[in-house]
Design a protein around this motif. Structure first.
Motif, short mmCIF file in Angstrom:
data_model
loop_
_atom_site.label_atom_id
_atom_site.label_comp_id
_atom_site.label_asym_id
_atom_site.label_seq_id
_atom_site.Cartn_x
_atom_site.Cartn_y
_atom_site.Cartn_z
N GLY A 273 0.82 -1.20 0.00
CA GLY A 273 0.00 0.00 0.00
C GLY A 273 0.85 1.25 0.00
N GLY A 274 0.45 2.24 -0.78
CA GLY A 274 1.22 3.48 -0.84
C GLY A 274 0.58 4.48 -1.78
N THR A 275 1.40 5.43 -2.21
CA THR A 275 0.93 6.51 -3.08
C THR A 275 1.51 6.32 -4.47
OG1 THR A 275 0.90 8.02 -1.19
CG2 THR A 275 0.84 9.01 -3.38
N LEU A 276 0.64 6.35 -5.48
CA LEU A 276 1.09 6.21 -6.86
C LEU A 276 1.65 7.52 -7.38
CD1 LEU A 276 -1.57 4.14 -8.86
CD2 LEU A 276 0.77 3.48 -8.26
N GLY A 277 2.70 7.39 -8.19
CA GLY A 277 3.21 8.56 -8.89
C GLY A 277 2.40 8.82 -10.15
N LEU A 278 2.92 9.67 -11.01
CA LEU A 278 2.22 10.00 -12.25
C LEU A 278 2.33 8.86 -13.26
CD1 LEU A 278 3.30 13.74 -12.66
CD2 LEU A 278 1.27 12.79 -11.53
N ARG A 279 1.27 8.69 -14.04
CA ARG A 279 1.24 7.63 -15.06
C ARG A 279 2.21 7.98 -16.19
NH1 ARG A 279 -3.03 6.85 -19.37
NH2 ARG A 279 -3.69 8.87 -18.62
N MET A 280 2.97 6.97 -16.64
CA MET A 280 3.99 7.21 -17.67
C MET A 280 3.70 6.50 -18.98
SD MET A 280 7.46 7.15 -15.34
CE MET A 280 6.88 6.08 -14.02
N VAL A 281 2.58 5.77 -19.10
CA VAL A 281 2.21 5.09 -20.34
C VAL A 281 0.72 5.30 -20.59
CG1 VAL A 281 4.01 3.34 -20.11
CG2 VAL A 281 1.74 2.92 -19.14
N SER A 282 0.29 4.89 -21.77
CA SER A 282 -1.13 5.03 -22.13
C SER A 282 -1.70 3.70 -22.57
CB SER A 282 -1.29 6.04 -23.28
OG SER A 282 -0.79 7.31 -22.90
N VAL A 283 -3.01 3.59 -22.48
CA VAL A 283 -3.70 2.38 -22.94
C VAL A 283 -3.43 2.19 -24.43
CG1 VAL A 283 -5.96 1.33 -23.32
CG2 VAL A 283 -5.50 2.56 -21.18
N GLY A 284 -3.16 0.95 -24.82
CA GLY A 284 -2.85 0.63 -26.21
C GLY A 284 -1.37 0.59 -26.51
#
Length: 370
Positions: A189-200
């Motif tokens: 459990g923790g805090t997610l950083g910013l997303r670095m990829v996209s769907v597809g």
């Protein structure tokens, strides 16, 4: 013809003889006359009497303070940075096209939450293929055992069938493991950083999707001089300050002390733990650390300006019976214009704080009013 006149030297010779006689008489008199009949200017220095009513040097005016008993807090200061207590890069272990991704970037996730999902079409097919082969070799192994029981089979055929069955089962386990890895979950459990990829997007093994950090508690990494080692312990309280939250302090305690010193800096690395339940503090913040290493009761404290340095030794001028007494001292903690005297001075003694340059040991002093 007139002859040149000869100048007589008789008067000069007579004057010289008179001077010699007079000097001899003086020295004879100094050695033979009673001291009371001899002028003081002609007496030897050892026999000269002191001048009656000679003026005594006036007392030196100084400013002073008393050595007081205080409770001192042993503190050290350092600078450091905040780090997450746990941090990982979330990435796939297998290749595949991403079909879904968590929208919790910047938010909290629990252990086991799905963070991303890869396309499983190929991996499901591999599982099906491996399972079919396992079933085939399981049947072959059973037939080989039956034939062997009837006396129509051979041990070699039984061993080969058993080996092929084991290989098929291992292939099935591998295919199932790859299928499971297509589902990427949070390891803690923790805090997610910013997303670095996209769907597809097609991902390769190790490609970053998120960072995941545990920020409660946070770690504080800093270093202190080797001279502080004697007072540092696991559990020693610390407080941190940061420009991000001016005027606020955050408390914690020392978690671990590196057993190895930095030989170049003669310093030791220390890690403290800071509670961060509200999540306001962030990893990477530059912070100031105050280490509270305990208190000293009834410490002898004097103003710092009372110290007098002589080479590598430290002294103070104490006042005893209105006279200056030079005392060697050993100092301890220094805090805000005050210094602890570990040795050489007692509580209640009076020390000179201003005017030491005019003093010598044994000089008469008078204490001026500030």
């Amino acid at each position: 013809m007139n002859r040149p006149h000869k100048r007589s030297h008789t008067p000069r010779i007579l004057a010289l003889i008179a001077v010699i006689v007079l000097a001899g008489g003086v020295y004879w008199g100094r050695d033979h006359l009673p001291a009371g009949l001899m002028p003081a200017s002609l007496l030897p220095s050892s026999a000269a009497a002191p001048i009656p009513g000679a003026a005594k040097a006036p007392p030196v005016t100084v400013y002073a303070a008393k050595a007081e008993a205080e409770t001192l807090v042993r503190q050290s200061r350092s600078v450091g940075s905040l780090t997450a207590s746990d941090t990982v890069t979330i990435s796939p272990e297998i290749a595949g096209r991403i079909v879904s991704i968590s929208d919790a970037q910047g938010g909290e996730v629990a252990r086991g939450d799905v963070l991303a999902q890869l396309d499983t079409t190929i991996y499901q097919a591999q599982v099906a293929e491996a399972d079919a082969k396992r079933k085939l070799w399981k049947a072959n192994a059973e037939r080989a055992n039956n034939l062997m029981a009837k006396g129509a089979g051979t041990p070699k055929a039984v061993d080969e069938a058993a080996s092929e069955l084991g290989i098929a089962e291992a292939a099935l386990n591998l295919a199932q493991a790859n299928l499971a890895k297509a589902r990427i979950t949070a390891p803690f459990g923790g805090t997610l950083g910013l997303r670095m990829v996209s769907v597809g997007e097609y991902l390769t093994p190790g490609q970053a999707i998120f960072t995941l950090s545990r920020i409660d508690p946070l770690y504080v990494d800093f270093s202190v001089p080797q001279t502080e080692l004697a007072v540092l312990r696991e559990g020693t309280p610390v407080a941190i300050n940061t420009d991000a939250f001016p005027g606020e302090q955050f408390g914690g305690k020392i978690l671990a002390i590196d057993p190895k010193l930095d030989a170049a800096a003669r310093a030791v690395s220390v890690r403290a733990e800071i509670a961060n339940a509200d999540g306001r503090l962030k990893p990477g913040l530059f912070i100031e650390v105050e280490i509270n290493a305990g208190t000293i009761e009834n410490a002898v404290v004097i103003p710092e300006q009372a110290l007098v340095a002589r080479g590598d030794r430290v002294f103070v001028y104490a006042i005893e019976d209105n006279k200056a007494v030079m005392k060697p001292v050993k100092t301890g903690l220094r805090q805000a214009g005050k210094v602890q005297i570990v040795e050489g001075l007692s509580i209640g003694e009076t020390v000179v704080t201003d005017g030491q340059i005019k003093l010598r040991p044994g000089a008469d002093v008078t204490i001026g009013q500030p």
